[in-house]
Design a protein around this motif. Structure first.
Motif, PDB file in Angstrom:
ATOM      1  N   THR A  83      -6.601 -19.440 -66.966  1.00 41.99           N
ATOM      2  CA  THR A  83      -5.790 -19.198 -65.360  1.00 41.99           C
ATOM      3  C   THR A  83      -6.403 -17.910 -65.007  1.00 41.99           C
ATOM      4  OG1 THR A  83      -4.150 -17.931 -66.927  1.00 41.99           O
ATOM      5  CG2 THR A  83      -3.681 -20.257 -66.408  1.00 41.99           C
ATOM      6  N   GLY A  88      -4.441 -13.270 -66.661  1.00 36.51           N
ATOM      7  CA  GLY A  88      -4.568 -14.703 -66.798  1.00 36.51           C
ATOM      8  C   GLY A  88      -5.245 -14.960 -68.435  1.00 36.51           C
ATOM      9  N   ARG A  89      -5.281 -16.166 -68.734  1.00 31.72           N
ATOM     10  CA  ARG A  89      -5.882 -16.553 -70.111  1.00 31.72           C
ATOM     11  C   ARG A  89      -7.120 -16.920 -69.597  1.00 31.72           C
ATOM     12  NH1 ARG A  89      -1.385 -20.756 -72.172  1.00 31.72           N
ATOM     13  NH2 ARG A  89      -2.950 -21.854 -71.062  1.00 31.72           N
TER      14      ARG A  89
END
Length: 113
Positions: A83, A88-89
């Motif tokens: 993300t 975010g990842r």
């Protein structure tokens, strides 16, 4: 190829593969080795963020093409896209260890005649 080689883990499969495979550039090889260091023994759970990959000493413009190269070779598999944005990842990948073993066998056969 023995079953024992398969059990030794992802980083060993990557090392064995890259030792005999003439195709990738040094930067592409370095990125795959670095990703393998983050992998579980079966090649899964690779989640280094782009910022972490830039610590390799490879110019940031070469990292994404290296990842794309290994994805095109079907060695690096995108499991889950990350993300974007702060907090975010990172993308999650896995290395197809069985494919590396198969590639290594093919390369050995071709070079030995």
């Amino acid at each position: 190829m023995t079953g024992r080689k398969k059990e030794r883990g992802c980083i060993f499969a990557v090392r064995d593969f890259l030792t005999g495979f003439p195709g990738p550039t040094p930067d592409q090889k370095q990125v795959l080795v670095y990703l393998a260091l983050y992998a579980d023994s079966d090649g899964s759970n690779i989640r280094p963020g782009f910022a972490r990959l830039t610590t390799l000493g490879i110019h940031r413009r070469k990292i994404r093409p290296a990842i794309n190269y290994w994805r095109a070779m079907r060695v690096l598999i995108l499991v889950r896209p990350g993300t974007p944005g702060p907090g975010g990842r990172a993308d999650e990948f896995r290395i197809d260890v069985q494919r590396l073993i198969e590639f290594s066998s093919t390369v050995e056969t071709e070079f030995r005649g």
